[in-house]
Design a protein around this motif. Structure first.
Motif, PDB file in Angstrom:
ATOM      1  N   ASP A  77      -0.346   3.347 -11.766  1.00  0.00           N
ATOM      2  CA  ASP A  77      -0.468   4.748 -11.374  1.00  0.00           C
ATOM      3  C   ASP A  77       0.787   5.192 -10.623  1.00  0.00           C
ATOM      4  OD1 ASP A  77      -0.856   3.193  -9.134  1.00  0.00           O
ATOM      5  OD2 ASP A  77      -2.738   4.122  -8.528  1.00  0.00           O
ATOM      6  N   GLU A  78       0.816   6.462 -10.240  1.00  0.00           N
ATOM      7  CA  GLU A  78       1.983   7.003  -9.550  1.00  0.00           C
ATOM      8  C   GLU A  78       2.219   6.315  -8.209  1.00  0.00           C
ATOM      9  OE1 GLU A  78       5.306   8.959  -8.361  1.00  0.00           O
ATOM     10  OE2 GLU A  78       4.423   8.869 -10.370  1.00  0.00           O
ATOM     11  N   LEU A  79       1.133   5.951  -7.512  1.00  0.00           N
ATOM     12  CA  LEU A  79       1.309   5.283  -6.222  1.00  0.00           C
ATOM     13  C   LEU A  79       1.933   3.901  -6.398  1.00  0.00           C
ATOM     14  CD1 LEU A  79      -1.866   6.247  -4.173  1.00  0.00           C
ATOM     15  CD2 LEU A  79       0.320   7.440  -4.419  1.00  0.00           C
ATOM     16  N   GLY A  80       1.607   3.233  -7.502  1.00  0.00           N
ATOM     17  CA  GLY A  80       2.242   1.950  -7.783  1.00  0.00           C
ATOM     18  C   GLY A  80       3.747   2.091  -7.934  1.00  0.00           C
ATOM     19  N   VAL A  81       4.155   3.177  -8.583  1.00  0.00           N
ATOM     20  CA  VAL A  81       5.591   3.453  -8.743  1.00  0.00           C
ATOM     21  C   VAL A  81       6.236   3.676  -7.383  1.00  0.00           C
ATOM     22  CG1 VAL A  81       7.279   5.068  -9.693  1.00  0.00           C
ATOM     23  CG2 VAL A  81       5.282   4.404 -11.056  1.00  0.00           C
ATOM     24  N   ARG A  82       5.553   4.445  -6.522  1.00  0.00           N
ATOM     25  CA  ARG A  82       6.100   4.724  -5.189  1.00  0.00           C
ATOM     26  C   ARG A  82       6.190   3.461  -4.345  1.00  0.00           C
ATOM     27  NH1 ARG A  82       2.795  10.180  -3.339  1.00  0.00           N
ATOM     28  NH2 ARG A  82       3.047  11.349  -5.278  1.00  0.00           N
ATOM     29  N   VAL A 104       3.243  -7.578  -9.600  1.00  0.00           N
ATOM     30  CA  VAL A 104       2.629  -7.430 -10.919  1.00  0.00           C
ATOM     31  C   VAL A 104       1.938  -6.080 -11.025  1.00  0.00           C
ATOM     32  CG1 VAL A 104       0.888  -8.362 -12.488  1.00  0.00           C
ATOM     33  CG2 VAL A 104       2.324  -9.908 -11.131  1.00  0.00           C
ATOM     34  N   THR A 105       2.131  -5.394 -12.147  1.00  0.00           N
ATOM     35  CA  THR A 105       1.480  -4.112 -12.408  1.00  0.00           C
ATOM     36  C   THR A 105       0.276  -4.335 -13.311  1.00  0.00           C
ATOM     37  OG1 THR A 105       3.571  -2.901 -12.204  1.00  0.00           O
ATOM     38  CG2 THR A 105       1.768  -1.794 -13.350  1.00  0.00           C
ATOM     39  N   ARG A 106      -0.905  -3.917 -12.853  1.00  0.00           N
ATOM     40  CA  ARG A 106      -2.142  -4.039 -13.621  1.00  0.00           C
ATOM     41  C   ARG A 106      -2.394  -2.742 -14.407  1.00  0.00           C
ATOM     42  NH1 ARG A 106      -2.214  -9.254 -13.274  1.00  0.00           N
ATOM     43  NH2 ARG A 106      -3.215 -10.217 -11.462  1.00  0.00           N
ATOM     44  N   SER A 107      -2.553  -2.884 -15.701  1.00  0.00           N
ATOM     45  CA  SER A 107      -2.800  -1.725 -16.549  1.00  0.00           C
ATOM     46  C   SER A 107      -4.160  -1.107 -16.242  1.00  0.00           C
ATOM     47  CB  SER A 107      -2.739  -2.145 -18.019  1.00  0.00           C
ATOM     48  OG  SER A 107      -3.020  -1.061 -18.864  1.00  0.00           O
ATOM     49  N   GLY A 108      -4.186   0.213 -16.103  1.00  0.00           N
ATOM     50  CA  GLY A 108      -5.421   0.939 -15.864  1.00  0.00           C
ATOM     51  C   GLY A 108      -5.996   0.775 -14.472  1.00  0.00           C
ATOM     52  N   ALA A 109      -5.240   0.197 -13.553  1.00  0.00           N
ATOM     53  CA  ALA A 109      -5.739  -0.066 -12.199  1.00  0.00           C
ATOM     54  C   ALA A 109      -5.183   0.948 -11.200  1.00  0.00           C
ATOM     55  CB  ALA A 109      -5.365  -1.476 -11.768  1.00  0.00           C
ATOM     56  N   SER A 154       0.839  -1.198   0.000  1.00  0.00           N
ATOM     57  CA  SER A 154       0.000   0.000   0.000  1.00  0.00           C
ATOM     58  C   SER A 154       0.871   1.244   0.000  1.00  0.00           C
ATOM     59  CB  SER A 154      -0.892  -0.032   1.260  1.00  0.00           C
ATOM     60  OG  SER A 154      -1.598   1.175   1.438  1.00  0.00           O
ATOM     61  N   TRP A 155       0.218   2.362  -0.318  1.00  0.00           N
ATOM     62  CA  TRP A 155       0.855   3.653  -0.068  1.00  0.00           C
ATOM     63  C   TRP A 155       0.011   4.369   0.975  1.00  0.00           C
ATOM     64  CZ3 TRP A 155       5.580   4.958  -0.846  1.00  0.00           C
ATOM     65  CH2 TRP A 155       5.975   6.289  -0.647  1.00  0.00           C
ATOM     66  N   ASP A 156       0.663   4.770   2.076  1.00  0.00           N
ATOM     67  CA  ASP A 156      -0.048   5.333   3.224  1.00  0.00           C
ATOM     68  C   ASP A 156       0.148   6.838   3.320  1.00  0.00           C
ATOM     69  OD1 ASP A 156      -0.662   2.728   3.814  1.00  0.00           O
ATOM     70  OD2 ASP A 156       0.682   2.580   5.551  1.00  0.00           O
ATOM     71  N   PHE A 157      -0.954   7.543   3.510  1.00  0.00           N
ATOM     72  CA  PHE A 157      -0.955   8.977   3.820  1.00  0.00           C
ATOM     73  C   PHE A 157      -1.326   9.113   5.289  1.00  0.00           C
ATOM     74  CE2 PHE A 157      -2.028   8.434  -0.626  1.00  0.00           C
ATOM     75  CZ  PHE A 157      -1.263   9.384  -1.284  1.00  0.00           C
ATOM     76  N   LEU A 158      -0.437   9.708   6.093  1.00  0.00           N
ATOM     77  CA  LEU A 158      -0.654   9.791   7.529  1.00  0.00           C
ATOM     78  C   LEU A 158      -0.820  11.239   7.974  1.00  0.00           C
ATOM     79  CD1 LEU A 158       2.088   7.478   7.309  1.00  0.00           C
ATOM     80  CD2 LEU A 158       0.718   6.885   9.307  1.00  0.00           C
ATOM     81  N   LEU A 187       9.922  -0.541  -1.803  1.00  0.00           N
ATOM     82  CA  LEU A 187      10.356  -1.904  -1.527  1.00  0.00           C
ATOM     83  C   LEU A 187      11.733  -2.170  -2.125  1.00  0.00           C
ATOM     84  CD1 LEU A 187       6.957  -3.714  -2.116  1.00  0.00           C
ATOM     85  CD2 LEU A 187       8.060  -3.260   0.082  1.00  0.00           C
ATOM     86  N   ASP A 188      11.960  -1.673  -3.335  1.00  0.00           N
ATOM     87  CA  ASP A 188      13.282  -1.807  -3.951  1.00  0.00           C
ATOM     88  C   ASP A 188      14.354  -1.174  -3.065  1.00  0.00           C
ATOM     89  OD1 ASP A 188      12.367  -3.146  -6.206  1.00  0.00           O
ATOM     90  OD2 ASP A 188      12.175  -1.322  -7.414  1.00  0.00           O
ATOM     91  N   LYS A 189      14.030  -0.021  -2.498  1.00  0.00           N
ATOM     92  CA  LYS A 189      14.985   0.701  -1.648  1.00  0.00           C
ATOM     93  C   LYS A 189      15.382  -0.122  -0.434  1.00  0.00           C
ATOM     94  CE  LYS A 189      15.551   5.110   0.771  1.00  0.00           C
ATOM     95  NZ  LYS A 189      14.883   6.403   1.129  1.00  0.00           N
ATOM     96  N   GLU A 190      14.472  -0.963   0.040  1.00  0.00           N
ATOM     97  CA  GLU A 190      14.751  -1.799   1.211  1.00  0.00           C
ATOM     98  C   GLU A 190      15.454  -3.104   0.825  1.00  0.00           C
ATOM     99  OE1 GLU A 190      14.322  -0.955   4.282  1.00  0.00           O
ATOM    100  OE2 GLU A 190      12.989   0.785   4.142  1.00  0.00           O
TER     101      GLU A 190
END
Length: 307
Positions: A63-68, A84-89, A10-14, A73-76
Motif C-alpha cells: 500500500d501507499e504507507l508501505g512505500v512511505r 519484504v513487501t506483502r501483496s494485498g496487505a 510503521s507510519w505514524d500520524f501525530l 528508511l532509504d532516506k536515512e
C-alpha cells in the motif's frame, strides 16, 4: 560497524492537542504531522544519524504507507533489502495523540496484516559483517531463530521489550541485553521497587537488564550491581519514540566499547533531546549535539571509535 535489526516499522500520524479529549467529544488539532516509526526501525534511524550503518528486516504491505515507510528508511541510509513487501496487505500504522502541556502521548496502532517475516526469508548472509543484532520480538519465531544464529556467530543481541507477548520471556533469555519499558517489567511481576529490581532483573536470564522509567530515568542490573540513571530535564514537546531512540543510543555506546556508566547517560541524553521535537524521529540528534548537551551537564564523552 553494522547493526542488523529485525522487527517493526510503521507510519505514524501525530495529532497535537491542548488537552486529551474526553469520550464522545470533539477536539481541534493544533499540529498535524506524519513520520516513519516503529521500535527497531526508529532505533536504526538514531544509529544512522550517529554514523552507524545498519540493515533492516521486516514486513510492509504493498500500500501507499508501505512505500512511505521504505522511502523514509532509504532516506536515512538504512539498507532495506530485507524489508519484504506483502501483496494485498496493509502496512503497520499508528495514530498518536500528543497532549501539548504534558508532552505525554496516547498511541493507537494496527499491526501489519501481512504474514510475519519467516526464517526462510532471511538471506543466508543476513548477519555477515554485523556487530550487533537488535530485535523487538513482535515476530517472535524469526526473532528466536535470529537470536540463535547470532549466538552461534558470537554476535551480541539486544531485545527492545515494550510489553510481554507470547514467546518474549524465552527470547529475553536468548539475548545479551534486555532493554525494556516499565510495562514489560510489570507484566513479568516486578513491583516497581528499587529494592526488588536486582532480583527481578536476574530472573529474566539475560546478562544485562535495563528498564526505562520515563521521567524517573532508568535502572540497569548487571554483574556489578544496579546502576540508576536519572533522566535529563528538557522542555519536552512529545515523548513518542523516546524509548526507541534510547535503544539506538545504548547500542551506539556499546559499539564504542564504553562502560555502562557512560552508555546510559548517552542513551538518556539521546532520548531527552528527541523529546524536544514532535514525532519519533523529528528530534533525533546527531553526535555533536549529544556531546554538547552532555558537556553542558558535566559529562565528557570518550573519543569515538572509527566506523
Amino acid at each position: 560497524m553494522v547493526v542488523t535489526g529485525i522487527g517493526q516499522c510503521s507510519w505514524d500520524f501525530l495529532a497535537t492537542v491542548d488537552t486529551y479529549p474526553p469520550a464522545d467529544s470533539k477536539q481541534e488539532v493544533l499540529h498535524w504531522e506524519e513520520q516513519g516509526g516503529g521500535p527497531v526501525a526508529t532505533a536504526l534511524v538514531a544509529l544512522s544519524r550517529l554514523g552507524v550503518r545498519s540493515t533492516f528486516h521486516g514486513v510492509v504491505g504493498d500500500d501507499e504507507l508501505g512505500v512511505r515507510i521504505r522511502r523514509s528508511l532509504d532516506k536515512e541510509g538504512i539498507d532495506c533489502r530485507g524489508l519484504v513487501t506483502r501483496s494485498g496487505a496493509v502496512s503497520q500504522r499508528a495514530f498518536i495523540v500528543v497532549e501539548q502541556g504534558s508532552a505525554s502521548r496516547t498511541i493507537f496502532w494496527q499491526r501489519p496484516t501481512g504474514e510475519p517475516l519467516s526464517q526462510g526469508e532471511l538471506s543466508s548472509h543476513y548477519l555477515d559483517g554485523s556487530s550487533f543484532l537488535l530485535l523487538d520480538g513482535l515476530m517472535v519465531e524469526v526473532s528466536l531463530a535470529a537470536a540463535g544464529d547470532a549466538r552461534q556467530r558470537g554476535i551480541p543481541v539486544m531485545l527492545d521489550a515494550g510489553r510481554l507477548r507470547p514467546g518474549m520471556a524465552d527470547l529475553a533469555r536468548s539475548c545479551d541485553y534486555v532493554v525494556a519499558g516499565e510495562q514489560f517489567a510489570f507484566d513479568l511481576g516486578w513491583d516497581g521497587g528499587d529494592g526488588t529490581f536486582a532480583g527481578f532483573a536476574r530472573s529474566i536470564g539475560a546478562p544485562v537488564v535495563t528498564v526505562t522509567r520515563g521521567t524517573e530515568g532508568s535502572l540497569t542490573w548487571w554483574k556489578e550491581g544496579v546502576l540508576r540513571q536519572p533522566a535529563f530535564p528538557v522542555a519536552a514537546v512529545d515523548t513518542t519514540g523516546a524509548g526507541d531512540v534510547f535503544h539506538g543510543g545504548y547500542l551506539f555506546g556499546l559499539l564504542q566499547g564504553w562502560e555502562l556508566s557512560t552508555v546510559l547517560p548517552f542513551a538518556s541524553a539521546m532520548a531527552a533531546l528527541k523529546c524536544t521535537r514532535s514525532g519519533g524521529r523529528g528530534g533525533i540528534p546527531d553526535l555533536q549535539r549529544v556531546a554538547d548537551f552532555l558537556q553542558g551537564n558535566g559529562i565528557v564523552l570518550p573519543r569515538r571509535k572509527d566506523r
